[in-house]
Design an enzyme around this catalytic site. Structure first.
Site, PDB file in Angstrom:
ATOM      1  N   HIS A  27      18.305 -37.224  -3.281  1.00 43.38           N
ATOM      2  CA  HIS A  27      17.438 -37.387  -2.113  1.00 43.38           C
ATOM      3  C   HIS A  27      16.017 -36.906  -2.389  1.00 43.38           C
ATOM      4  CE1 HIS A  27      20.904 -38.625   0.126  1.00 43.38           C
ATOM      5  NE2 HIS A  27      21.539 -37.517  -0.201  1.00 43.38           N
ATOM      6  N   LYS A  44       6.748  -4.444  -3.639  1.00 45.72           N
ATOM      7  CA  LYS A  44       8.176  -4.114  -3.542  1.00 45.72           C
ATOM      8  C   LYS A  44       8.619  -4.007  -2.096  1.00 45.72           C
ATOM      9  CE  LYS A  44      12.138  -2.886  -5.168  1.00 45.72           C
ATOM     10  NZ  LYS A  44      12.913  -4.020  -5.714  1.00 45.72           N
ATOM     11  N   GLU A  54      18.264 -17.822  -5.753  1.00 44.50           N
ATOM     12  CA  GLU A  54      17.874 -16.489  -6.234  1.00 44.50           C
ATOM     13  C   GLU A  54      17.401 -16.571  -7.693  1.00 44.50           C
ATOM     14  OE1 GLU A  54      17.084 -13.774  -5.082  1.00 44.50           O
ATOM     15  OE2 GLU A  54      17.353 -12.322  -6.677  1.00 44.50           O
ATOM     16  N   GLU A  96       8.967 -15.165  -9.647  1.00 44.33           N
ATOM     17  CA  GLU A  96       8.378 -13.848  -9.433  1.00 44.33           C
ATOM     18  C   GLU A  96       7.824 -13.251 -10.714  1.00 44.33           C
ATOM     19  OE1 GLU A  96      10.619 -11.438  -5.926  1.00 44.33           O
ATOM     20  OE2 GLU A  96      11.893 -12.004  -7.589  1.00 44.33           O
ATOM     21  N   TRP A 139      -3.103  -2.630  -1.474  1.00 45.10           N
ATOM     22  CA  TRP A 139      -2.705  -4.024  -1.754  1.00 45.10           C
ATOM     23  C   TRP A 139      -3.526  -4.846  -0.777  1.00 45.10           C
ATOM     24  CZ3 TRP A 139      -0.141  -8.171   0.645  1.00 45.10           C
ATOM     25  CH2 TRP A 139       0.472  -9.096  -0.214  1.00 45.10           C
ATOM     26  N   ARG A 152       5.557  -0.295  -5.944  1.00 47.46           N
ATOM     27  CA  ARG A 152       5.518  -1.062  -4.701  1.00 47.46           C
ATOM     28  C   ARG A 152       4.480  -2.180  -4.747  1.00 47.46           C
ATOM     29  NH1 ARG A 152       7.735   2.268  -0.373  1.00 47.46           N
ATOM     30  NH2 ARG A 152       6.500   1.083   1.068  1.00 47.46           N
ATOM     31  N   LYS A 190      13.697 -15.442  -8.974  1.00 42.21           N
ATOM     32  CA  LYS A 190      13.462 -14.462 -10.048  1.00 42.21           C
ATOM     33  C   LYS A 190      12.489 -15.032 -11.075  1.00 42.21           C
ATOM     34  CE  LYS A 190      14.512 -11.406  -8.794  1.00 42.21           C
ATOM     35  NZ  LYS A 190      15.115 -11.389  -7.507  1.00 42.21           N
ATOM     36  N   ASN A 198      -2.006   2.290   5.845  1.00 41.77           N
ATOM     37  CA  ASN A 198      -1.156   1.131   5.524  1.00 41.77           C
ATOM     38  C   ASN A 198      -0.987   0.322   6.798  1.00 41.77           C
ATOM     39  OD1 ASN A 198      -0.801   2.290   3.065  1.00 41.77           O
ATOM     40  ND2 ASN A 198       1.383   2.691   3.286  1.00 41.77           N
ATOM     41  N   GLY A 199      -0.971  -0.981   6.686  1.00 43.57           N
ATOM     42  CA  GLY A 199      -0.798  -1.817   7.879  1.00 43.57           C
ATOM     43  C   GLY A 199      -2.063  -2.602   8.150  1.00 43.57           C
ATOM     44  N   CYS A 238       0.830  -1.209   0.000  1.00 41.09           N
ATOM     45  CA  CYS A 238       0.000   0.000   0.000  1.00 41.09           C
ATOM     46  C   CYS A 238       0.865   1.260   0.000  1.00 41.09           C
ATOM     47  CB  CYS A 238      -0.876   0.029   1.229  1.00 41.09           C
ATOM     48  SG  CYS A 238      -1.917  -1.401   1.398  1.00 41.09           S
TER      49      CYS A 238
END
Ligand code: G6P
Length: 610
Positions: A506, A605, A483, A490, A75, A27, A487, A100-101, A2
């Site tokens: 395994h 973000k 990583e 995402e 968001w 964001r 990527k 926000n929150g 947000c």
């Protein structure tokens, strides 16, 4: 996540608010809204699901005006993505709120407010803020007092801005857990959740602290701490260089940021390292004294930053002879852990505002860690302000949600930290010289690596119609494989898993077939021969492999194994170098799939809520 923008001015603030929201788009959000107060007491609200541009079109159509206003990108957490759930929220057409929150006790508050006769028009927790403040205003309190009383009833996290239709000359803001920054103008003042939103109107900022409530008018800003005492907070001149509209000719911010890596890594190293090693006080005043006492390092982070921490553990133990644990912040903060004597807590964060990482830092202070260091990209952020030591990575504003240049500068920072801690823990002269020389060669090596783009574009074509993939690495390349997988997930929405290649037999070997591409990162290091055996295990089961390998590693490509040459580099910087082709691979796959590269679905973000 947000975003909040607010303004109190003489002029119409609509454009300032909308431009601010556009600057916060990176964001991540799913709906947006604006509320405006005119001096004649008119209160207007426009909300839209979807992009800020849709809100801007609706605002233009309605010719909305106002010299005091608040705006928000939402968001979704509580309640679906609908116009009714988008902020601002109202209480009886008098109070307007953006938030926000998460107000964690909203269910109880809602029940109490309903008993008092309030009607709820959304499924959000935020609406309880509007009604609670309204209830206080009804008792005859001015807006500031009303907000100060209201926040005492909230549990959870909030960065909130509140307007009262009956007093258009001010907004009142409150911060607990979600960041807010006041922007100071001339005859006008602003509020936002991120300084980026306000860069077109000011460079002078006050970062609110936990528990602060502030009253903002055109000419004045009054701040009160959590106990209600009037306080002065430092004014910071921002030197961030960022034009949100500037992709510098690249198709996406992510591609621009991938290509910026040689430059930003050069900046990260500048004045901090010379041919003899680190220049003094690179990690902040007093760091040298603290480092002399450190016997253990605990690293805490989330997402990509966590992968930087995972890589650092290999370096710190191998070269600096210091024991190191790495943990995801959301795990660390909710479990009982044992604090080793003389432990340094290191948080890593691009934004400096990730809620779990910040909570972990606060917990670590209670647990008795000797000292705290943050490796961070945002000056003035909560982690920087609350840590004993701060190292700024100087990556510049990162707009693409999927982190790229922030990660590689974090890794460069960790190599410098390895030198600093190694000096106190018997690092060999050979290792020290090798790291210094590797760091000096790093920007040029990154440039060389970016030049292999062409081959990766072809590879992406073969990849784009797959649903699953496996990334393999060993040693300090295992976190790089993680990583790379992150990527790809995402931005291309392809399921990707990373394994330390010694673990193949395994479990994951059972998945291998020609529909499951396997990506291998293979620098020419002491684990190469072991990695080659793992590659053979995949080949024997009909797997299709894409091997990113040092030219000298002598992988022979064939129809089941495509080999992509990566420039030869010194061992210490190999994890940084091999990150780049994996970033490019996920970028090109996403391009082919046509996803929203810079703002992937459901992601944000800066994750300022748990
Ligand atoms: C979000 C972002 C990631 C980032 C993570 C941690 O999930 O989408 O790119 O790595 O948060 O963020 P931080 O700002 O603490 O590095």
């Amino acid at each position: 996540m947000c975003g909040i923008v607010g303004a109190v001015a003489e002029r119409n603030v609509v454009e300032i608010l909308l431009e601010g929201l556009k600057r916060l788009e990176y964001r991540g959000y799913d709906s947006a809204g604006v509320a405006l107060l005119q001096n004649d007491g008119t209160l207007t609200r426009i909300r839209r699901t979807g992009k800020v541009q849709e809100l801007a079109d609706a605002v233009a159509e309605g010719a909305a005006l106002g010299s005091t206003g608040i705006a928000h990108t939402r968001w979704a957490t509580h309640g679906g993505v609908t116009e009714a759930n988008a902020h601002p929220h109202f209480s009886t057409e008098r109070v307007a709120v953006v938030h926000n929150g998460i107000i964690e006790n909203y269910v109880n508050l809602k029940a109490q407010l309903k008993e008092k006769g309030y009607t709820f028009t959304s499924d959000t927790d935020t609406e309880t803020i509007a009604h609670t403040v309204h209830e206080e205003l009804k008792a005859g309190k001015p807006l500031l007092d009303a907000v100060q009383s209201a926040v005492k009833t909230f549990h959870g996290a909030y960065g909130t801005v509140i307007m009262d239709k009956e007093d258009p000359s001010r907004v009142v803001v409150a911060r607990s857990g979600s960041p807010l920054v006041i922007g100071l103008g001339l005859g006008e003042n602003f509020i936002a959740s991120d300084q980026m939103a306000l860069l077109p109107v000011t460079r002078r900022f006050i970062f609110l602290e936990e528990g602060d409530v502030a009253e903002i008018t055109r000419r004045d800003v009054k701040i009160f701490d959590k106990d209600g005492n009037a306080v002065e907070r430092e004014i910071i001149e921002s030197n961030i260089e960022h034009d949100a509209g500037d992709k510098a000719g690249y198709r996406h911010y992510m591609l621009k940021e991938i290509h910026e890596q040689p430059t930003v890594v050069r900046n990260a190293l500048k004045d901090r390292i010379d041919e003899n090693g680190l220049t003094v006080d690179v990690f902040g005043q007093g760091a040298d004294e603290i480092f002399k006492k450190v016997q253990h390092v605990q690293i805490i982070a989330c997402g990509t930053s966590y992968h930087a921490g995972m890589t650092a553990r290999y370096w710190l133990e191998q070269y600096a002879n210091i024991s190191c644990n790495v943990e995801i912040a959301s795990e660390f903060r909710y479990r009982k852990s044992v604090v080793h004597p003389n432990s340094l807590l290191i948080t890593i964060s691009q934004s400096g505002e990730t809620a779990d990482t910040l909570a972990a830092l606060r917990l670590a202070k209670e647990l008795g860690y000797m000292s705290s260091l943050t490796i961070c990209n945002v000056q003035g952020s909560s982690l920087v302000r609350e840590s004993d030591l701060a190292f700024m990575t100087r990556a510049g504003a990162e707009i693409g949600v999927a982190s790229t240049k922030a990660f590689t500068t974090q890794l460069a920072a960790f190599l410098m930290l390895t030198l600093a801690l190694g000096k106190e823990n018997g690092m060999t002269e050979t290792d020290s010289k090798a790291i210094i020389s590797a760091l000096h060669s790093l920007p040029a090596k990154l440039e060389e690596t970016l030049a292999i783009t062409g081959g990766i574009e072809d590879l992406a074509e073969e990849f784009a119609d797959k649903n699953h993939s496996l990334f393999l690495g060993r040693g300090d390349q295992y976190p790089i494989a993680m990583e790379g997988a992150l990527k790809l997930k995402e931005i291309s929405y392809i399921h990707a898993e990373a394994y330390a290649s010694g673990e193949l037999k395994h479990g994951p070997l059972a998945l291998i077939d020609d529909e499951m591409p396997v990506i291998v990162v293979a620098p020419n290091n002491e684990l190469l021969e072991k990695l080659k055996s793992n590659v053979e295990e995949v080949r024997a089961r009909g797997g299709i492999m894409y091997v990113f390998a040092d030219k000298d590693a002598a992988f022979a490509g064939d129809e089941t194994m495509r080999v992509i040459d990566v420039p030869h580099c010194e061992a210490a910087i190999a994890p940084i170098i091999y990150t780049l082709p994996l970033q490019l691979l996920s970028y090109y796959v996403a391009l082919i799939k046509g996803t929203d590269v810079d703002q992937p679905r459901n992601l944000a973000k800066s994750v300022t809520v748990e």
